[in-house]
Design a protein around this motif. Structure first.
Motif, PDB file in Angstrom:
ATOM      1  N   THR B  77       8.805  92.442  61.979  1.00  0.00           N
ATOM      2  CA  THR B  77       7.357  92.501  61.767  1.00  0.00           C
ATOM      3  C   THR B  77       6.686  91.218  62.248  1.00  0.00           C
ATOM      4  OG1 THR B  77       7.672  93.941  59.874  1.00  0.00           O
ATOM      5  CG2 THR B  77       5.556  92.827  60.030  1.00  0.00           C
ATOM      6  N   VAL B  78       7.285  90.075  61.912  1.00  0.00           N
ATOM      7  CA  VAL B  78       6.699  88.792  62.329  1.00  0.00           C
ATOM      8  C   VAL B  78       6.661  88.695  63.854  1.00  0.00           C
ATOM      9  CG1 VAL B  78       7.097  86.305  62.386  1.00  0.00           C
ATOM     10  CG2 VAL B  78       7.216  87.531  60.224  1.00  0.00           C
ATOM     11  N   SER B 201     -13.251  89.904  57.834  1.00  0.00           N
ATOM     12  CA  SER B 201     -12.585  90.887  56.970  1.00  0.00           C
ATOM     13  C   SER B 201     -12.152  92.110  57.771  1.00  0.00           C
ATOM     14  CB  SER B 201     -13.458  91.251  55.775  1.00  0.00           C
ATOM     15  OG  SER B 201     -14.752  91.549  56.175  1.00  0.00           O
ATOM     16  N   GLY B 202     -12.944  92.496  58.760  1.00  0.00           N
ATOM     17  CA  GLY B 202     -12.573  93.644  59.587  1.00  0.00           C
ATOM     18  C   GLY B 202     -11.349  93.355  60.438  1.00  0.00           C
ATOM     19  N   ILE B 203     -11.284  92.134  60.972  1.00  0.00           N
ATOM     20  CA  ILE B 203     -10.120  91.764  61.777  1.00  0.00           C
ATOM     21  C   ILE B 203      -8.883  91.702  60.889  1.00  0.00           C
ATOM     22  CG2 ILE B 203      -9.094  89.917  63.141  1.00  0.00           C
ATOM     23  CD1 ILE B 203     -11.992  89.252  64.051  1.00  0.00           C
ATOM     24  N   ALA B 204      -9.051  91.092  59.716  1.00  0.00           N
ATOM     25  CA  ALA B 204      -7.921  91.012  58.783  1.00  0.00           C
ATOM     26  C   ALA B 204      -7.442  92.409  58.418  1.00  0.00           C
ATOM     27  CB  ALA B 204      -8.328  90.240  57.530  1.00  0.00           C
ATOM     28  N   ALA B 205      -8.363  93.321  58.219  1.00  0.00           N
ATOM     29  CA  ALA B 205      -7.986  94.699  57.881  1.00  0.00           C
ATOM     30  C   ALA B 205      -7.150  95.305  59.001  1.00  0.00           C
ATOM     31  CB  ALA B 205      -9.226  95.542  57.623  1.00  0.00           C
ATOM     32  N   SER B 206      -7.546  95.054  60.241  1.00  0.00           N
ATOM     33  CA  SER B 206      -6.802  95.630  61.364  1.00  0.00           C
ATOM     34  C   SER B 206      -5.409  95.024  61.455  1.00  0.00           C
ATOM     35  CB  SER B 206      -7.572  95.422  62.671  1.00  0.00           C
ATOM     36  OG  SER B 206      -7.344  94.139  63.188  1.00  0.00           O
ATOM     37  N   VAL B 207      -5.314  93.733  61.170  1.00  0.00           N
ATOM     38  CA  VAL B 207      -4.005  93.078  61.235  1.00  0.00           C
ATOM     39  C   VAL B 207      -3.086  93.609  60.136  1.00  0.00           C
ATOM     40  CG1 VAL B 207      -2.806  90.884  60.986  1.00  0.00           C
ATOM     41  CG2 VAL B 207      -4.901  91.009  62.327  1.00  0.00           C
ATOM     42  N   ILE B 208      -3.651  93.754  58.951  1.00  0.00           N
ATOM     43  CA  ILE B 208      -2.823  94.243  57.846  1.00  0.00           C
ATOM     44  C   ILE B 208      -2.352  95.673  58.122  1.00  0.00           C
ATOM     45  CG2 ILE B 208      -2.836  94.853  55.407  1.00  0.00           C
ATOM     46  CD1 ILE B 208      -4.727  92.480  55.007  1.00  0.00           C
ATOM     47  N   ARG B 213       2.015  99.214  59.853  1.00  0.00           N
ATOM     48  CA  ARG B 213       2.652 100.046  60.878  1.00  0.00           C
ATOM     49  C   ARG B 213       4.026  99.480  61.258  1.00  0.00           C
ATOM     50  NH1 ARG B 213      -0.028 103.208  64.728  1.00  0.00           N
ATOM     51  NH2 ARG B 213       1.908 103.525  65.830  1.00  0.00           N
ATOM     52  N   ALA B 214       4.090  98.158  61.410  1.00  0.00           N
ATOM     53  CA  ALA B 214       5.332  97.513  61.827  1.00  0.00           C
ATOM     54  C   ALA B 214       6.413  97.696  60.767  1.00  0.00           C
ATOM     55  CB  ALA B 214       5.095  96.034  62.103  1.00  0.00           C
ATOM     56  N   MET B 274       5.401  98.514  49.500  1.00  0.00           N
ATOM     57  CA  MET B 274       4.888  97.508  50.437  1.00  0.00           C
ATOM     58  C   MET B 274       3.706  98.036  51.255  1.00  0.00           C
ATOM     59  SD  MET B 274       7.896  95.299  52.177  1.00  0.00           S
ATOM     60  CE  MET B 274       9.135  96.572  52.328  1.00  0.00           C
ATOM     61  N   THR B 275       3.906  99.180  51.876  1.00  0.00           N
ATOM     62  CA  THR B 275       2.835  99.679  52.744  1.00  0.00           C
ATOM     63  C   THR B 275       1.633 100.119  51.928  1.00  0.00           C
ATOM     64  OG1 THR B 275       4.003 101.773  52.830  1.00  0.00           O
ATOM     65  CG2 THR B 275       4.230 100.342  54.718  1.00  0.00           C
TER      66      THR B 275
END
Ligand SMILES: Nc1ncnc2c1ncn2[C@@H]1O[C@H](COP(=O)(O)OP(=O)(O)O)[C@@H](O)[C@H]1O
Ligand SMILES: [Mg+2]
Lengths: 251, 294
Positions: B77-78, B201-208, B213-214, B274-275
């Protein structure tokens, strides 16, 4: 009276639509010039030509010339960044950044890499004082700017502009989103600012134009119908169209 | 009751039944996961489960330390994020702020289409293309490793992060950009000092969501990362993730009720927790930025 900005034979279009037709106007230093006219006649477009804010539209086209203190604003070698600092702008709707009051005012300095706390503190205080906001916010400079009232936000936007030492401030209907009390405060502030700044203000409000401006330009369908001293425009205009408009017969 | 009313009633109940069915199935899955995990923890102490560093349910010397599977999941994931975050974010910024609007409008649906490529294709891409390529640069690289699996997983997530971050950046009101430009900001300064903080917050949401997904990704790691549980952060050796363990065991013949069988569910339950947490955070963040500007 010293002229500071001169627009000559401006023709502006967005794509195929022509928005300004042959506009020429001389703006005087440390005076307030009001721009009036019905919606869609090109007032904002004219204002935004002066600090090149229309550059961000791909289909913007300008012919004619604008000079600021003798320099051609649209010359290739013009430093647009510098130009925008010297000709500041306050918008129709207050648009503070989603950060603290302090950071909003410091923004223009930070982007010039001025980060010295002493300088910033001083500029923030001076600018907020000039914008007649200091007393209301001096105890909560770290608070979010979004929590201020509409009128306070608009004065913050003025402070932000003053902080970069602009010489001209363009106002595009700065009170149209405000209540009468806040409107009055902004008008008083603009009158005060006139001592050190050249001001050009687009307004829908005839009383406002009459009360605060020294000169008035009346736009109609992309043309500057008449331009002159405010008193003259409101009491003894040459054109019938102008007389009808300032009487409130249309628009 | 008139025939028309009756018909309406029937339609209404059909709709109600199908939506209840979806919810019911999900609840049933959670119930089964809980039930089987409960059975598992009757035989294995939770302390061992969370602290042992070996995972050997099929060996003579049995160990049930989920940490070695977590390590594999964490590592891939990392690596995936290290690839997907910079590339996805830069693409998002380019699309929203620099590209012509016509380009943007045609590229966005394409990004979403890439998400339709079956992940098994990515898996073989990692195994048969990326690993041999990397072997030229890194001589010690094993044929199965988390590095190429992670990189390819990152490539898979790029469109997700790019598209959702682009939405967030684009949603920042035009008047904020104008305010900054009017103070003499350059385009890059507008991006860095106004848009990224405002869209955070929107970018963070996409990353999370990308991380989620990962973590849940299965085929790529099952094909390219090896199937050897290992408590390591070395990206060059074979590992096993939580998901690929589940695939591996499901293919075997673990009998219902045995502890081997239950490990599938306890691994699945950890994955689910986790997910679920990550998706909840992502949902909350997205709601926040939608509220901020609508
Ligand atoms: N970026 C643009 N692209 C196309 N047309 C524009 C753009 N900006 C303004 N216009 C058009 O130019 C005309 C004048 O607009 P504007 O200057 O905003 O008027 P006003 O401020 O007097 O209400 C309007 O018809 C408007 O639709
Ligand atoms: Mg306007």
């Amino acid at each position: 009276m010293q002229k500071i900005i001169e627009a000559s034979n401006l023709r502006v279009s967005f794509g195929k639509t022509q928005v300004l037709k042959n506009v020429s106007m001389t703006l005087h230093k440390d005076k307030i010039t009001a721009i009036i006219g019905p919606s869609g006649c090109g007032k904002s477009t004219f204002l935004r030509c002066l600090n090149r804010m229309n550059d961000m539209y791909d289909n913007f086209k300008l012919e004619g010339a604008i000079s600021f203190k003798g320099d051609n604003v649209y010359a290739k070698e013009t430093d647009v960044i510098e130009m925008r600092r010297r000709i500041g702008m306050v918008f129709q709707k207050p648009n503070p950044f989603p950060s603290s009051i302090y950071e909003n005012v410091a923004f223009g300095l930070r982007i010039q890499n001025i980060n010295d706390k002493k300088i910033l503190d001083e500029v923030v205080e001076r600018s907020l004082k000039k914008a007649a906001l200091w007393d209301e916010v001096k105890d909560r400079l770290g608070n979010s700017a979004l929590r201020l009232s509409g009128g306070q936000q608009q004065r913050l936007c003025i402070a932000r502009t003053i902080a970069v030492e602009s010489e001209v401030i363009l106002f595009d209907e700065p009170c149209s989103a405000l209540d009468p009390t806040s409107t009055r405060k902004i008008e008083d502030l603009i009158l005060e600012l006139k001592k050190h700044y050249t001001i050009i203000i687009v307004t829908h409000n005839m009383h406002q134009a009459k009360r605060i401006s020294d000169f008035t330009g009346f736009f109609h369908l992309g043309e500057l119908v008449e331009f002159g001293e405010t008193k003259k425009i409101f009491e003894d205009a040459k054109e019938k169209l102008t007389r009808d408009y300032v009487r409130g017969d249309f628009g | 009751m008139t025939p028309l009313r009756l018909k309406e009633k029937v339609i209404e109940s059909t709709f109600f039944l199908s939506s209840s069915l979806a919810i019911f199935i999900n609840l049933a899955i959670i119930a089964i996961l809980t039930f089987e995990s409960y059975g598992f923890f009757h035989k294995v102490s939770p302390i061992d489960f969370f602290t042992d560093t070996q995972w050997t349910p099929f060996f003579y010397d049995k160990h049930y330390g989920i940490l070695s599977l977590f390590a594999g999941t964490f590592l891939t994931t990392v690596i995936a994020l290290a690839v997907a975050l910079p590339v996805g974010l830069i693409s998002a910024i380019y699309l929203s702020e620099y590209s012509h609007s016509r380009f943007r409008v045609s590229v966005k649906p394409m990004l979403e289409m890439i998400a339709a490529v079956p992940t098994v294709v990515y898996g073989y891409f990692a195994l048969l293309f990326v690993t041999p390529l990397l072997k030229n640069i890194i001589p010690g690289l094993a044929s199965f490793n988390s590095l190429s699996a992670g990189i390819v997983m990152g490539i898979m997530i790029i469109p997700l992060i790019a598209s959702l971050s682009e939405d967030a950046i684009h949603a920042v009101p035009l008047m904020l950009r104008e305010g900054a430009f009017a103070l003499g900001a350059t385009r890059l300064q507008v991006v860095r000092r106004v848009l990224l903080p405002a869209a955070f917050s929107g970018i963070a949401a996409s990353v999370i969501l990308g991380v989620s997904r990962a973590i849940g990704e299965t085929m790529i790691v099952a094909i390219a990362a090896g199937l050897q549980p290992r408590f390591t952060l070395n990206p060059l050796v074979p590992i096993e993730t939580v998901t690929s363990y589940i695939v591996q065991v499901s293919q075997g013949d673990a009998a219902a009720g045995t502890i081997e069988f239950q490990t599938i569910f306890v691994a699945g339950a950890s994955l689910f927790v986790m997910t679920f947490i990550l998706n909840t955070i992502s949902y909350g963040l997205r709601k926040r930025y939608m509220q901020a500007y609508v």
